[in-house]
Design a protein around this motif. Structure first.
Motif, short mmCIF file in Angstrom:
data_model
loop_
_atom_site.label_atom_id
_atom_site.label_comp_id
_atom_site.label_asym_id
_atom_site.label_seq_id
_atom_site.Cartn_x
_atom_site.Cartn_y
_atom_site.Cartn_z
N GLN A 28 0.82 -1.29 -0.03
CA GLN A 28 -0.01 0.10 0.00
C GLN A 28 0.81 1.23 0.05
OE1 GLN A 28 -3.00 0.25 -0.60
NE2 GLN A 28 -4.16 -1.64 -0.07
N GLN A 29 1.94 1.32 0.82
CA GLN A 29 2.73 2.27 1.05
C GLN A 29 3.58 2.63 -0.53
OE1 GLN A 29 5.58 1.60 4.18
NE2 GLN A 29 3.69 1.91 5.64
N GLY A 32 1.03 3.71 -3.12
CA GLY A 32 0.97 5.20 -2.71
C GLY A 32 1.78 6.15 -3.16
N ARG A 33 3.13 5.79 -3.05
CA ARG A 33 4.49 6.56 -3.61
C ARG A 33 4.42 6.91 -5.06
NH1 ARG A 33 6.93 3.90 0.56
NH2 ARG A 33 7.79 2.67 -1.03
N LEU A 35 1.59 6.52 -7.03
CA LEU A 35 0.40 7.28 -7.67
C LEU A 35 0.54 8.82 -7.13
CD1 LEU A 35 -2.43 4.79 -6.29
CD2 LEU A 35 -1.35 5.11 -8.60
N ALA A 36 1.37 9.21 -6.25
CA ALA A 36 1.52 10.41 -5.75
C ALA A 36 1.54 11.62 -6.92
CB ALA A 36 2.77 10.67 -5.10
N ASP A 39 -1.78 12.45 -7.87
CA ASP A 39 -2.57 13.08 -6.54
C ASP A 39 -3.91 12.50 -6.27
OD1 ASP A 39 -3.02 15.31 -5.03
OD2 ASP A 39 -4.36 16.40 -6.15
N ILE A 40 -3.71 11.19 -6.49
CA ILE A 40 -4.38 10.21 -5.87
C ILE A 40 -3.86 9.32 -4.76
CG2 ILE A 40 -6.06 10.24 -7.74
CD1 ILE A 40 -4.90 7.34 -8.36
N LYS A 41 -4.72 8.86 -3.94
CA LYS A 41 -4.28 7.89 -2.93
C LYS A 41 -4.92 6.36 -3.03
CE LYS A 41 -3.49 11.30 0.87
NZ LYS A 41 -2.45 11.97 -0.01
N THR A 42 -4.51 5.34 -2.41
CA THR A 42 -5.02 4.07 -2.67
C THR A 42 -6.66 3.87 -2.63
OG1 THR A 42 -4.14 3.29 -0.60
CG2 THR A 42 -2.91 2.99 -2.36
N HIS A 44 -8.73 6.17 -3.25
CA HIS A 44 -9.09 6.80 -4.36
C HIS A 44 -9.17 5.61 -5.71
CE1 HIS A 44 -7.84 10.59 -2.29
NE2 HIS A 44 -9.14 10.80 -2.42
N GLN A 117 -0.15 0.40 -11.13
CA GLN A 117 -0.63 -0.96 -10.16
C GLN A 117 -0.20 -2.15 -10.77
OE1 GLN A 117 -4.63 -1.95 -9.27
NE2 GLN A 117 -4.15 -2.02 -7.16
#
Length: 161
Positions: A28-29, A32-33, A35-36, A39-42, A44, A117
């Motif tokens: 997940q981390q 998240g990095r 996708l940064a 400008d979305i997080k997991t 989203h 992903q």
């Protein structure tokens, strides 16, 4: 704690349990990095992928699929709508139901995020034969089913097992 009761780390499957949890957290981390820049997080991404797959899903169905409460949805969806990633429209038959759709921008972001992903999944699992991945999937799906069963049972019943 009872002296005769074994400690968690003495359990033969403890390392497996911890490894699954840590791998999930680290994945997940890492995602998240990656996708940064979009400008979305997991959370989203979970929403976007579901709207990509199930266009017109209701907010309630989406919350059920993602195993989150309606309050989580009511926080995330307005943000995504404001960013122009999704649209909420009333159901043609039942006006109380809101249906969710990706916008053109939402579709673009989703496609880019899915490629990220998929790349991450390929990088992490490419060393494992497909048979091992399928076996891991079967184990994880069994655990998911057991946890969902536990969630639907009264707490007393779960503790008595």
């Amino acid at each position: 704690m009872n002296k005769n009761q074994p400690l968690p780390w003495d359990h033969p499957r403890f390392r497996s349990w911890i490894a699954v949890g840590r791998a999930c957290q680290l994945m997940q981390q890492s995602l998240g990095r990656a996708l940064a820049h979009l400008d979305i997080k997991t959370p989203h991404l979970d929403i976007l992928i579901n709207l990509f797959r199930f266009e017109g899903i209701s907010q309630q169905e989406l919350a059920r699929k993602l195993l989150v409460g309606r309050s989580n949805m009511s926080m995330l969806l307005p943000q995504m709508e404001k960013r122009g990633l999704i649209q909420r429209r009333g159901d043609k038959i039942d006006k109380r139901v809101l249906r969710l759709y990706l916008t053109e921008e939402g579709r673009r972001v989703t496609e880019e995020a899915m490629a990220i992903q998929t790349g991450l999944i390929d990088r992490m699992l490419s060393g494992a034969p497909i048979e091992e991945c399928e076996l891991m999937t079967a184990h994880m799906e069994r655990i998911i089913d057991l946890l969902l069963q536990d969630e639907s049972e009264p707490l007393e019943a779960v503790g008595d097992q």
